[in-house]
Design a protein around this motif. Structure first.
Motif, PDB file in Angstrom:
ATOM      1  N   CYS A   1       0.130   3.184   3.873  1.00 49.79           N
ATOM      2  CA  CYS A   1       0.530   2.599   5.158  1.00 49.79           C
ATOM      3  C   CYS A   1       1.624   1.547   4.993  1.00 49.79           C
TER       4      CYS A   1
ATOM      5  N   CYS B   1      -6.686  -0.710   0.225  1.00 45.29           N
ATOM      6  CA  CYS B   1      -5.928  -1.283   1.341  1.00 45.29           C
ATOM      7  C   CYS B   1      -6.871  -1.637   2.490  1.00 45.29           C
TER       8      CYS B   1
ATOM      9  N   CYS C   1       0.851  -1.184   0.000  1.00 41.05           N
ATOM     10  CA  CYS C   1       0.000   0.000   0.000  1.00 41.05           C
ATOM     11  C   CYS C   1       0.891   1.241   0.000  1.00 41.05           C
TER      12      CYS C   1
ATOM     13  N   CYS D   1      -5.684   0.699   5.738  1.00 46.30           N
ATOM     14  CA  CYS D   1      -5.881   2.145   5.836  1.00 46.30           C
ATOM     15  C   CYS D   1      -6.904   2.663   4.833  1.00 46.30           C
TER      16      CYS D   1
HETATM   17 ZN    ZN Z   1      -2.733   1.021   3.512  1.00 43.92          ZN
END
Ligand code: ZN
Length: 1119
Positions: A453, A472, A450, A475
């Motif tokens: 994050c 994701c 991602c 997050c």
């Molecule tokens: Zn993420």
């Protein structure tokens, strides 16, 4: 991009890839795997944040000041002679029957167990209570008072089970015979203040909020429906248990079997004077004991009470304080006729039995594989043998949680006080039936992550927009799918290649790391092992040096390797030391090894680079020659002083100069008092025990070792320490570097070759052959709403998120605690992703990823139904053992008790059906919490007996820090196996019995183990034939007490017992030395220390007493 393949387990990946072969305890060296993974790496655009250490390349200073070896290297007469100086024959190692006797004048005759004069206890397993259909266990409280009545019969508190001073003879006999190292405390050490200490945080858990919101059932009434049915079938806690009809997130409840009413008989129980109650019989309805009478028993405390969280002391008179307004004052105990006193006790069979819980789980969950496809499933207990099928969540061998259902809000979590923690063993070894994690190679682009994050691609990522992007799961960031990773989605939105990719379908897998994941953007060199051997007087005299050198000659052929490599990539080096250090050049081109002495230990440097770290097979002749010569060179040494920190410094500098990670194996004997950095003084002071200064005993004496450890971590230098002390060596300080570098500490008090070589060599072999991940960083990511806030284990942290491990082996765990930072969502649950970046034994940089999805709940009952007490205890023990660095142990114990009471009170208030306050009601999943917690409270760290040394406590403290759940389980509640109860032919392990003297039958033989210690207890009335078959002597009296090896005899019983001992040893990460204990022999005191359901001599409460105490605490919270 290419998923390396060979034999698939579940999803069709093609072929599995045994790149990371497990450790095979029996085989010397693991089986090589089949394929070496390809290593095409390239540039990657997203380097790992937070991993940018750029230590300067090693620079060697100053030319070597080499000298000739102190003694002629050619003189060595062959081996045997030197043994003469320490070999004292068996005389010293036997039962030492003359030495220890006088220590225990009042040893209790068997059978006069204070607590059980009347009830005869069959030693066979008895199911406690009704079959586990009932989740609410209720108990009468009368036992508090009653059990107290017998306390004065106990021997004075503080009488040690070990013979402290009387054994100060150099023979090093029984006290060290296998325990984690008691040794004679000959001298009273001078008191000194600790200077500086580990910068540990103050206890973070403030006193939990008092349950002011609690209302008694009578006044407020329960808000929750009562739990009256069997537990949900899907949750499977060993059989049917409670169901909660109003729960949405749970599978449908099973039909309620008839007769599962939990609570006591309705209506007001007949008033019954406590002195008239006929003992507590088991009831069919699930209650413990008979109908509750008026709580006369609460009217007074009991002698065991002072031990809860308070300092052990002699039994105190009962303060007749009334706590329960309903209680009818009872006559003072000493007014009761003796016979009546003895009848007042809770039937031990009527309180929750660890044995029963373990057996039930084995029976119910041992046959089916545990399939990880379903979110929030509670796995079988650690004591159950089961196979795991990875279908998207990490195996419980890698991650176990205190609860698999997390409260949605922090308010709920605070109310319940159940710690939310995961015990993670990232490199756990797997049974041969389970495949090692696949290694995924995404080529030069590296693992897909991602953007926001940095979480790694995993099965929970959601592909959207026809597969061109993914959201994701941690997050919610929307990321583009790189073109080379694009794949179409099926009608359910799933990628059509999901089952061909481990990272899209499995809970655990590995990625090959690109160069961006490497220090200095350079792929690592293979790691190195450096053996650093103390050659001072004690090490030579005990035979250690000769034994070790002899062993290394063959052991070096079994260094860890992987991927089918013919030989290990690991290079080796050798250093010996006392007050100065001796480096050895073992370059293959030399005819003889060369020694270089560095006596300036204040400014350590490595005198040679070329020829110090070598390949074993290339330099074999030189190495063998060196190992032959070392014992001879120092055979006549008179040097008793040692240095310690400079040795580690030297090893670390050598790795730095070689630009590699690695491991130091230190073999060390004494307190380093020689003038050098890290010099220590004897500051042991037992008078500090139970004072506010007790914590200083656990704190390092100087901050120098922490500074050194930090340097080691930066270099990827892991330190394993083997200690061979004859007296105090300050384990608390010496273990700082191993602890912070992910290393291990082993301790062999009063080491004598003839007594201890088997244990030492076994540990050494295992330790050297262990597969290790080097220079590692671990990060735990979580989905929105919770985050990792606290970490326990053997590692170093320089920031709040990255766990840095110079080395990590397959036995070590990292425990992570989570806290809410937002509301969680029942629908999406909570996700954890543990990513470990490490260098393999072959020098390959890899990422190991473990994913786990948990449920979230809005009903407290769901939390309590999905807890795992073994993991909870693991966490609580680690929390408490860290707490002793900063707080008095009494405070630590009180904190644990309070928290436990709050956990159980919250359940009682919110989840249990209404019932009289006199009944103790425990959640099904936590019914063992009191017994296990009591074991933690009375452990040597939190409540030491007189015989437990300061070093023992520091040693155990650091051991527990990185134990996994199975290890803490058996460590705190030892396994006690009757050997002659089941037929000899029976191939299976005999069922265990509860760890209490009441369970011992004097006609039987038992094995007791806790992962560190192993006892064979022989009853005085055991049949002569059994004695003959096992010991080859004709009578009980002829059995040698303290024996550590059973004779090899050709009969079924002998074979079975020896086989069982071997099998127990194979299950544990450290070799357990056997000690044969005869009933009523003095050694029995040592053994009884491990009968943890009984009151302990150090003041620890019995299980029954503690349960009553917990009940009292809970009632106070509820009222
Ligand atoms: Zn993420």
């Amino acid at each position: 991009m290419n998923v390396n393949q060979s034999a698939p387990p579940l999803p069709p990946f093609g072929q599995s890839q045994p790149v990371y072969p497990g450790y095979h305890p029996s085989s010397y060296g693991g089986q090589p795997g089949s394929t070496a993974p390809p290593t095409p790496y390239g540039a990657y655009n997203g380097p790992v944040p937070g991993y940018q250490q750029t230590p300067p390349p090693g620079v060697s200073r100053a030319p070597p000041s080499s000298e000739a070896p102190p003694a002629s290297t050619a003189q060595a007469p062959s081996g045997q002679a030197a043994y003469g100086q320490f070999g004292q024959g068996d005389v010293q190692n036997g039962p030492s029957s003359t030495v220890q006797m006088q220590r225990f004048p009042g040893s209790q005759p068997f059978g006069s167990v204070p607590l059980a004069p009347v009830v005869s206890q069959p030693t066979v397993l008895q199911p406690y209570g009704p079959p586990p259909t009932s989740a609410q266990v209720t108990a009468q409280l009368a036992g508090m008072q009653i059990s107290g009545a017998v306390a004065p019969a106990l021997p004075p508190v503080g009488l040690g089970y070990g013979p402290p001073t009387s054994l100060a003879s150099a023979s090093g006999s029984f006290p060290n015979s296998g325990l984690y190292g008691s040794y004679p405390q000959g001298q009273a050490p001078p008191l000194s203040q600790a200077q500086g200490h580990l910068g540990a945080q103050p206890p973070q858990r403030s006193a939990p909020p008092q349950a002011s919101s609690f209302t008694s059932p009578a006044s407020g009434g329960p808000r929750m429906p009562s739990m009256t049915g069997p537990l949900l079938s899907g949750q499977g806690f060993g059989g049917p248990s409670l169901s909660q009809p109003n729960h949405v997130s749970s599978p449908p409840p099973q039909a309620l079997p008839p007769g599962t009413q939990m609570t006591g008989p309705p209506g007001p129980p007949p008033p019954m004077h406590s002195s008239q109650q006929p003992g507590y019989q088991l009831q069919q309805n699930g209650s413990f004991g008979p109908a509750r009478g008026p709580q006369s028993n609460y009217g007074s405390s009991y002698p065991g009470a002072p031990t809860f969280g308070s300092q052990p002391g002699p039994p105190q008179p009962l303060p007749p304080k009334r706590l329960d307004p309903d209680a009818i004052p009872s006559p003072q105990l000493n007014e009761l006729p003796p016979q009546q006193k003895t009848r007042h006790r809770i039937d031990p069979d009527a309180i929750p039995s660890p044995i029963q819980v373990i057996e039930d789980d084995r029976n119910n969950r041992g046959s089916e594989p545990f399939v990880t496809g379903v979110r929030g499933q509670v796995p079988p207990l650690v004591t159950t043998n089961f196979l795991v099928k990875d279908q998207g969540n990490a195996s419980p061998r890698y991650i176990r949680c205190t609860s698999y259902n997390i409260p949605c809000t922090s308010d709920m979590a605070k109310q319940a006080q159940v710690p939310l923690a995961a015990v993670i063993k990232p490199l756990a070894r797997l049974p041969p039936e389970e495949a090692s994690p696949y290694v995924v190679d995404h080529g030069e682009s590296g693992p897909l992550r991602c953007n926001r994050c940095k979480a790694y691609m995993c099965p929970f990522m959601q592909f959207v927009e026809g597969g061109r992007r993914f959201q994701c799961c941690f997050c919610s960031c929307i990321n583009d799918v790189p073109p080379q990773y694009f794949q179409h989605l099926d009608h359910t939105g799933k990628r059509v290649d999901a089952y061909d990719r481990p990272e899209l379908s499995l809970g655990s897998y590995e990625f090959l790391a690109t160069v961006d994941y490497c220090k200095n953007n350079k792929f690592p060199s293979p790691p190195a092992f450096i053996f650093m051997i103390d050659v001072s007087y004690n090490a030579i005299r005990s035979g250690l040096v000769r034994l070790l050198c002899e062993e290394l000659k063959s052991l070096l052929d079994y260094l860890p390797r992987e991927g089918g490599a013919e030989e290990s990539a690991i290079r080796v080096g050798f250093v010996t030391y006392n007050k100065v250090l001796h480096f050895y050049n073992v370059k293959s081109s030399l005819a003889q090894p060369q020694m270089m002495v560095v006596s300036d230990v204040a400014d350590m440097f490595v005198p040679l680079l070329d020829g110090f770290l070598v390949n074993v097979s290339e330099s074999r002749a030189v190495i063998t020659s060196l190992l032959d010569q070392i014992p001879e060179m120092f055979a006549d040494t008179r040097e008793t002083e040692t240095v310690f920190a400079p040795v580690i410094q030297a090893g670390m500098e050598a790795l730095k100069a070689a630009e590699c990670a690695g491991k130091l194996f230190l073999f060390h004997t004494s307190l380093p008092i020689a003038e050098a950095p890290g010099k220590l003084k004897n500051r042991d002071d037992r008078k500090l025990i139970n004072t506010d200064k007790e914590k200083t005993l656990f704190q390092p004496q100087t901050g120098a070792y922490q500074t050194l450890a930090k340097e080691c971590v930066a270099q990827g230098c892991c330190v394993d320490l083997f200690l061979f002390p004859n007296q105090y060596v300050d384990v608390a300080t010496l273990s700082v570097v191993p602890q912070l570098t992910g290393g291990s500490v082993y301790k062999y008090a009063c080491f004598q070759v003839e007594n201890d070589q088997e244990r030492f060599l076994s540990d050494l072999r295992r330790d050297v052959q262990k597969v290790v991940g080097f220079d590692a960083v671990m990060r735990v990511r979580t989905s929105t709403g919770i985050r990792a806030v606290d970490f326990f284990g053997a590692f170093y942290m320089s920031n709040t998120t990255d766990v840095e491990l110079a080395g990590l082996d397959g036995d070590k765990t990292v425990t992570v605690e989570f806290k809410h930072d937002d509301r969680l969502n029942e629908e999406s649950g909570a996700l954890l992703q543990c990513a470990l970046l490490y260098t393999s034994c072959a020098g390959q940089r890899r990422l190991r990823i473990h994913n786990l999805a948990l449920n979230c709940c809005t009903q407290l009952a769901d939390l309590y139904r999905n807890c795992e007490t073994d993991t909870l205890i693991n966490y609580m023990a680690k929390f408490a053992y860290r707490g002793v660095l900063n707080s008095p142990v009494k405070t630590v114990r009180d904190t644990l008790i309070t928290q436990c009471a709050q956990i159980l009170a919250c359940y009682r208030k919110n989840c249990a059906s209404p019932s009289s306050a006199g009944q103790l009601i425990l959640p099904e999943c936590m019914k063992l919490l009191p017994v296990y917690l009591n074991c933690v409270l009375k452990s040597d760290v939190l409540q030491p007996g007189a015989e437990v040394t300061t070093d023992d406590r520091a040693y155990v403290r650091q051991l527990v820090t990185s134990m996994d759940v199975a290890e803490t389980n058996v460590f705190f509640y030892p396994r006690l196996l009757p050997l002659t109860k089941s037929p000899i032919e029976s191939a299976t392990e005999p069922p265990a019995v509860r760890a209490s003297e009441e369970r011992l039958s004097n006609g039987d033989i038992y094995l007791l183990e806790n992962g560190l210690n192993l006892f064979l207890w022989v009853g005085a009335s055991v049949q002569q034939g059994v004695v003959q078959s096992l010991f080859s002597v004709s009578s009980f009296s002829q059995i040698t007490s303290g024996l550590s090896v059973l004779p090899v005899l050709d009969n079924p019983l002998s074979k079975k017992v020896r086989g069982l001992i071997d099998s127990l040893r194979a299950q544990r990460s450290r070799y357990m030395k056997l000690i044969v204990v005869k009933q009523e022999d003095k050694l029995e005191m040592l053994f009884k220390h491990f009968l943890v359901e009984d009151k302990s001599l150090s003041g620890g409460a019995s299980y029954v007493d503690f349960l009553c105490h917990m009940h009292k605490e809970i009632r106070q919270l509820l009222s």
